[in-house]
Write a protein that holds these residues in place. Structure first.
Motif, PDB file in Angstrom:
ATOM      1  N   SER A  48     -27.732 -21.986  -0.932  1.00 46.94           N
ATOM      2  CA  SER A  48     -26.663 -22.204  -1.910  1.00 46.94           C
ATOM      3  C   SER A  48     -25.951 -23.538  -1.700  1.00 46.94           C
ATOM      4  N   ASP A  49     -26.126 -24.135  -0.510  1.00 52.91           N
ATOM      5  CA  ASP A  49     -25.489 -25.426  -0.218  1.00 52.91           C
ATOM      6  C   ASP A  49     -26.452 -26.597  -0.340  1.00 52.91           C
ATOM      7  N   SER A  50     -27.712 -26.305  -0.634  1.00 54.01           N
ATOM      8  CA  SER A  50     -28.702 -27.374  -0.731  1.00 54.01           C
ATOM      9  C   SER A  50     -28.443 -28.231  -1.962  1.00 54.01           C
ATOM     10  N   ALA A  56     -36.298 -17.566  -2.932  1.00 53.81           N
ATOM     11  CA  ALA A  56     -35.202 -18.117  -2.134  1.00 53.81           C
ATOM     12  C   ALA A  56     -35.694 -18.539  -0.749  1.00 53.81           C
ATOM     13  N   HIS A  57     -36.590 -17.738  -0.167  1.00 54.71           N
ATOM     14  CA  HIS A  57     -37.190 -18.107   1.121  1.00 54.71           C
ATOM     15  C   HIS A  57     -37.894 -19.460   1.008  1.00 54.71           C
ATOM     16  N   GLY A  58     -38.550 -19.703  -0.126  1.00 56.05           N
ATOM     17  CA  GLY A  58     -39.241 -20.972  -0.353  1.00 56.05           C
ATOM     18  C   GLY A  58     -38.335 -22.103  -0.770  1.00 56.05           C
ATOM     19  N   ARG A  59     -37.007 -21.858  -0.780  1.00 57.36           N
ATOM     20  CA  ARG A  59     -35.956 -22.826  -1.128  1.00 57.36           C
ATOM     21  C   ARG A  59     -35.856 -23.082  -2.630  1.00 57.36           C
ATOM     22  N   GLN A  60     -36.478 -22.242  -3.446  1.00 58.11           N
ATOM     23  CA  GLN A  60     -36.254 -22.342  -4.887  1.00 58.11           C
ATOM     24  C   GLN A  60     -34.830 -21.878  -5.172  1.00 58.11           C
ATOM     25  N   PHE A 114     -29.265 -18.365  -5.303  1.00 64.18           N
ATOM     26  CA  PHE A 114     -29.634 -19.304  -6.370  1.00 64.18           C
ATOM     27  C   PHE A 114     -28.392 -20.010  -6.915  1.00 64.18           C
ATOM     28  N   LYS A 115     -28.607 -21.237  -7.334  1.00 68.98           N
ATOM     29  CA  LYS A 115     -27.505 -22.099  -7.736  1.00 68.98           C
ATOM     30  C   LYS A 115     -27.511 -22.421  -9.225  1.00 68.98           C
ATOM     31  N   ASP A 141     -36.754 -30.466   4.776  1.00 68.99           N
ATOM     32  CA  ASP A 141     -36.703 -31.851   5.257  1.00 68.99           C
ATOM     33  C   ASP A 141     -35.764 -32.697   4.417  1.00 68.99           C
ATOM     34  N   TYR A 142     -35.777 -32.469   3.100  1.00 68.26           N
ATOM     35  CA  TYR A 142     -34.877 -33.219   2.227  1.00 68.26           C
ATOM     36  C   TYR A 142     -33.422 -33.027   2.655  1.00 68.26           C
ATOM     37  N   ASP A 143     -33.033 -31.777   2.884  1.00 64.55           N
ATOM     38  CA  ASP A 143     -31.650 -31.510   3.292  1.00 64.55           C
ATOM     39  C   ASP A 143     -31.330 -32.138   4.644  1.00 64.55           C
ATOM     40  N   LEU A 144     -32.271 -32.114   5.576  1.00 62.87           N
ATOM     41  CA  LEU A 144     -32.062 -32.747   6.873  1.00 62.87           C
ATOM     42  C   LEU A 144     -31.933 -34.264   6.727  1.00 62.87           C
ATOM     43  N   LEU A 145     -32.761 -34.835   5.862  1.00 62.07           N
ATOM     44  CA  LEU A 145     -32.685 -36.283   5.629  1.00 62.07           C
ATOM     45  C   LEU A 145     -31.357 -36.689   5.026  1.00 62.07           C
ATOM     46  N   GLN A 146     -30.808 -35.859   4.140  1.00 62.33           N
ATOM     47  CA  GLN A 146     -29.502 -36.181   3.553  1.00 62.33           C
ATOM     48  C   GLN A 146     -28.406 -36.162   4.609  1.00 62.33           C
ATOM     49  N   MET A 147     -28.540 -35.271   5.592  1.00 61.71           N
ATOM     50  CA  MET A 147     -27.586 -35.248   6.704  1.00 61.71           C
ATOM     51  C   MET A 147     -27.659 -36.548   7.496  1.00 61.71           C
ATOM     52  N   LEU A 148     -28.883 -37.035   7.728  1.00 63.50           N
ATOM     53  CA  LEU A 148     -29.050 -38.298   8.452  1.00 63.50           C
ATOM     54  C   LEU A 148     -28.526 -39.468   7.635  1.00 63.50           C
ATOM     55  N   LYS A 149     -28.735 -39.430   6.332  1.00 63.56           N
ATOM     56  CA  LYS A 149     -28.286 -40.518   5.460  1.00 63.56           C
ATOM     57  C   LYS A 149     -26.777 -40.721   5.558  1.00 63.56           C
TER      58      LYS A 149
END
Length: 546
Positions: A186-188, A226-230, A266-267, A499-507
């Motif tokens: 829900s925070d992605s 949701a498990h698949g991040r949809q 879901f968002k 990985d996308y969410d982790l990369l945004q944290m690094l950004k």
């Protein structure tokens, strides 16, 4: 010296031939008939963030018909409910060099993992028993260690044991957990949707729409998605009614449907297309028609229908606090021919519901600029017209990308004869291009039994005899008696979303390091590193940086 080299080679091949168990990276393809063993061993290591899952594939070489047991333990404690069997599916034709399959333009596509026809392990079926029988030349299993088993220590050694009546084989799965918290779904900030076919679900599971059993099954699908991040779902068309000359919403059913997905994190909720190109799908007609009433927008005053429908949508959204979650489609793939009509409809929609976000899979660009809030072009369209979409982002608009039976060749896509890293890289591509997500039409759009047929004839009545959908294009999950089953492709795509969410944290912390990490393995939708070991090294660097 020559004799010594031959002896060493013989011993190596002999040891390889008699090895019965290998731990394999889930991003490497494995097959039921023959496999490449370069780099495979009885020990494998993975680096993960907190709250993610640790997964490994276990490949076994046992005689067909041989019975065996499998177990996994940490510090002597046997782990329960951690095993799945991998089921192989066919790949009858290779993906085409540009789209569809190779038959479409009769050109060989060299960018595939293997020449068709072949079978590849794909479907993930949880095991109810650890007593098994080998049914193919190679048996493949999936081991998943849930997050709750990986608390307390940074590094965990999981012992894998396979026993037959006379032999025992062991392997070691090493998991290192980094103190990096993966955001909840829900925070992605990554938008991800697969189009979900309710009728196919009902046919596969023999359930009646809107019954209690239907909602139970719906929740199982929502959990897997949701498990698949949809995090986005399209609302059923039938909740938008036109009966006896009256337009209305099935509000109670709509809210119950939405709440199933809300409860799973879901968002976004996508409202079906208001318009279409008419009964004959006339791409040359500049005037769009109201999907429910079939009225032409101008000549038959279809704009009155849109006013009635959008007013009801506005009231429903406001009453249920969905203002930030509602996405509206107007007409699929608008073109330069109907662009003026599309823009007029968008203007009318915004006059009734100013905050609404209009989202569209698009073909046209300049003609509908200013009418779309969330663009969704094919990845090749986006890459070839990147400057246009970057300009739209300056106006506050967002961009997603999608794939379908197009594109093939070196482009990222999700077909069964492509590397699993291509699915992972949808998340890295979004980070590289600063786009916001991904759409695919095929969650469960089966036209045949997906366990027995992966390549199907294009469903259009106008399709020529050589027009096929590529392997697995229609689906990314599989039907089982008790509910949906995940796939290796679906899990690879999940990894990319994480990985996308982790990369945004690094950004947010270090833009320079963020750009360097991405460029290390991804440079465009046709230029990326396909060595799984290099991806794993980069992922480790990402986790260390966080």
């Amino acid at each position: 010296m020559k004799s010594l080299i031959l002896l060493i080679t013989f011993l190596f091949l002999s040891n390889t031939a008699f090895a019965q168990l290998w731990l394999v990276d889930p991003l490497e393809p494995i097959y039921p008939d023959k496999n490449e063993f370069k780099g495979y061993s009885t020990k494998w290591r993975i680096d993960i963030p907190q709250h993610s899952i640790a997964e490994a594939h276990v490949l076994l070489k046992l005689p067909i018909g041989e019975s065996f047991t499998v177990s996994a333990s940490i510090s002597g404690n046997n782990l329960k409910n951690v095993w799945s069997r991998l089921i192989d599916v066919p790949v009858e034709q290779n993906t085409g060099i540009d789209s569809r399959t190779e038959q479409f333009i009769d050109k060989i596509n060299p960018y595939v993992i293997r020449r068709a026809p072949f079978r590849v392990f794909e479907v993930i079926k949880p095991l109810k028993s650890e007593n098994l029988t080998a049914t193919t030349n190679y048996t493949a299993l999936r081991l998943v260690i849930p997050p709750e088993e990986l608390k307390g220590k940074k590094s965990h050694n999981i012992e894998v044991v396979v026993k037959t009546s006379s032999l025992e084989y062991k392997g070691t799965f090493v998991v290192k957990v980094y103190p990096v918290k993966l955001p909840n779904l829900s925070d992605s900030n990554f938008f991800y949707t697969n189009w979900f076919n309710l009728t196919k679900m009902e046919n596969q599971h023999n359930i009646k729409r809107w019954s209690n059993n239907w909602f139970i099954m719906l929740n199982k699908y929502a959990k897997l998605m949701a498990h698949g991040r949809q995090n986005s779902i399209t609302l059923p068309n039938e909740l938008f009614k036109y009966e006896n000359g009256e337009l209305y919403l099935e509000k109670d059913k709509m809210l119950r449907f939405i709440n199933v997905f809300r409860q799973n994190g879901f968002k976004y909720f996508e409202s079906p297309h208001l318009m279409n190109r008419g009964k004959n799908d006339d791409w040359g007609d500049p005037e769009l028609k109201v999907a429910l009433t079939k009225k032409r927008y101008y000549k038959e005053d279809g704009k009155k229908d849109i006013a009635v429908l959008m007013t009801q949508i506005y009231n429903f959204v406001k009453a249920n606090n969905l203002e930030n979650n509602w996405l509206q489609h107007i007409s699929d793939e608008p073109t330069a021919v109907n662009a003026k009509c599309y823009k007029d409809i968008a203007k009318q929609v915004k006059s009734i519901f100013p905050e609404i976000k209009i989202m569209e899979a698009t073909n046209d660009r300049d003609g509908i600029a200013g009418a779309v809030d969330i663009w969704c072009p094919l990845i090749n369209d986006f890459q070839e017209n990147e400057s246009f979409f970057k300009e739209r982002e300056k106006h506050g608009e967002k961009v997603l990308v999608y794939t379908c039976l197009i594109p093939g060749g070196k482009w990222l896509n999700r077909t069964l004869d492509m590397e699993k890293l291509r699915q992972v890289y949808f998340g890295w591509g979004a980070a590289y291009y600063n786009t916001n997500g991904y759409l695919h039409w095929g969650l469960n759009q089966y036209y045949s039994n997906p366990f027995e047929q992966s390549v199907v004839k294009h469903p259009s009545p106008q399709a020529t005899d050589n027009n096929f959908l590529p392997a697995g294009d229609t689906h990314i999950v599989y039907p089982d008696k008790d509910g949906p089953l995940s796939s290796i492709r679906f899990e690879a795509h999940r990894l990319g979303c994480e990985d996308y969410d982790l990369l945004q944290m690094l950004k947010q912390r270090d833009v320079k390091k963020y750009n360097k990490l991405i460029h290390n393995i991804f440079r465009s939708y046709t230029d990326y590193n396909l060595l799984v070991k290099d991806y794993r090294k980069t992922k480790k660097r990402l986790l260390k940086s966080l």
